[in-house]
Design a protein around this motif. Structure first.
Motif, short mmCIF file in Angstrom:
data_model
loop_
_atom_site.label_atom_id
_atom_site.label_comp_id
_atom_site.label_asym_id
_atom_site.label_seq_id
_atom_site.Cartn_x
_atom_site.Cartn_y
_atom_site.Cartn_z
N MET A 263 0.83 -1.20 0.00
CA MET A 263 0.00 0.00 0.00
C MET A 263 0.87 1.26 0.00
N LEU A 264 1.94 1.26 0.83
CA LEU A 264 2.93 2.33 0.80
C LEU A 264 4.26 1.75 0.37
N VAL A 265 4.84 2.35 -0.66
CA VAL A 265 6.16 1.95 -1.16
C VAL A 265 7.07 3.17 -1.11
N VAL A 266 8.15 3.06 -0.36
CA VAL A 266 9.19 4.09 -0.30
C VAL A 266 10.45 3.44 -0.85
N ASP A 267 10.94 3.93 -1.98
CA ASP A 267 12.01 3.25 -2.70
C ASP A 267 13.20 4.17 -2.92
N ASP A 268 14.27 3.96 -2.13
CA ASP A 268 15.56 4.63 -2.33
C ASP A 268 15.42 6.16 -2.39
N ILE A 269 14.67 6.73 -1.43
CA ILE A 269 14.46 8.18 -1.50
C ILE A 269 15.63 8.94 -0.87
N ARG A 270 15.86 10.10 -1.46
CA ARG A 270 16.95 10.97 -1.03
C ARG A 270 16.43 12.39 -0.92
N LYS A 271 16.89 13.08 0.14
CA LYS A 271 16.46 14.45 0.35
C LYS A 271 17.57 15.23 1.05
N SER A 272 17.88 16.41 0.50
CA SER A 272 18.86 17.29 1.13
C SER A 272 18.27 18.69 1.24
N PHE A 273 18.87 19.48 2.12
CA PHE A 273 18.45 20.86 2.32
C PHE A 273 19.68 21.75 2.26
N PRO A 274 19.51 23.00 1.86
CA PRO A 274 20.66 23.91 1.78
C PRO A 274 21.33 24.07 3.14
N GLY A 275 22.67 24.07 3.13
CA GLY A 275 23.45 24.32 4.34
C GLY A 275 24.29 25.57 4.18
N ALA A 276 24.99 25.94 5.22
CA ALA A 276 25.81 27.16 5.19
C ALA A 276 26.89 27.08 4.12
N GLU A 277 27.49 25.91 3.97
CA GLU A 277 28.58 25.75 3.01
C GLU A 277 28.26 24.75 1.90
N ALA A 278 27.42 23.78 2.20
CA ALA A 278 27.08 22.75 1.21
C ALA A 278 25.73 22.15 1.60
N PRO A 279 25.05 21.51 0.66
CA PRO A 279 23.77 20.87 1.00
C PRO A 279 23.95 19.83 2.10
N VAL A 280 22.94 19.73 2.96
CA VAL A 280 22.94 18.75 4.04
C VAL A 280 22.06 17.57 3.62
#
Length: 217
Positions: free
Chosen positions: A1-18
């Motif tokens: 019913m719910l499939v989460v497949d290899d998800i990736r998420k980043s947010f902006p950081g002070a010097e590089a994405p987190v």
């Protein structure tokens, strides 16, 4: 019913994405309960918000009842939340200008699935029958959380997402609210994905997934 497949998420950081999520996968069927645990900052709430369609993944796939969130715009994800997904948060998010009865019926009416008999049964089982004419500010924290649970389950969602739903309650009230929520979720055969820091809460769920440094272990 719910499939989460290899998800990736980043947010902006002070010097590089987190990088917050780095390739997380999980599955959840209807009728299953799953605890999402991990240290603060491990990505639990981020994952829940992505599954709810409140944010977009950078990569990977999330599907609910076969519907791929990445193929939907904002309006499509909002429709999916109304029709298939129920949300319960630590902050109760009740509508202060509506009485208890209208708060409980609110989501079901939005979804076009308001069932007077089911709503009345929920209200009684949640111990709220004597409070239906009150406003949220007139209720205790435990009562407000029961209203929030009733609002979610009145629409009979296929998937319930809960973020620390008993986190603002004392231990006894929290235990009673959790037990009632699990009973009602089982009755509606919804899948339940719950973020929690509590070992007691996690142990009441059918399975658990631990997030550590943005990965499921």
């Amino acid at each position: 019913m719910l499939v989460v497949d290899d998800i990736r998420k980043s947010f902006p950081g002070a010097e590089a994405p987190v990088d917050v999520l780095r390739g997380v996968s999980l599955r959840l069927d209807r009728g299953e309960t799953l605890a999402l645990v991990g240290e603060s900052g491990s990505g639990k709430s981020t994952l829940l918000h992505l599954v709810a369609g409140l944010d977009r993944v950078d990569a990977g796939r999330i599907a609910i009842d076969g519907a791929d969130l990445a193929q939907m715009g904002d309006a499509g994800r909002a429709r999916l939340r109304r029709s298939a997904v129920g949300l319960v948060f630590q902050q109760f998010n009740l509508i202060p200008s509506l009485k208890v009865a209208d708060n409980i019926a609110f989501q079901a009416r939005l979804a076009g699935r308001h069932d007077t008999a089911w709503t009345a049964e929920l209200t009684e089982r949640l111990g709220l029958t004597a409070h239906t004419a009150k406003y949220p500010e007139e209720l205790s924290g435990g009562q407000q959380q029961r209203v929030a649970i009733g609002r979610t389950l009145a629409a009979r969602p296929a998937l319930v997402l809960a973020d620390e739903p008993t986190g603002n309650l004392d231990s006894d009230t929290g235990a009673r609210v959790l037990a009632l929520m699990l009973d009602l979720v089982a009755e509606t055969e919804a899948g339940l994905l719950m973020v929690t820091h509590s070992e007691r809460v996690a142990s009441a769920m059918g399975r658990r997934v631990t997030l550590e440094a943005g990965q499921a272990i």
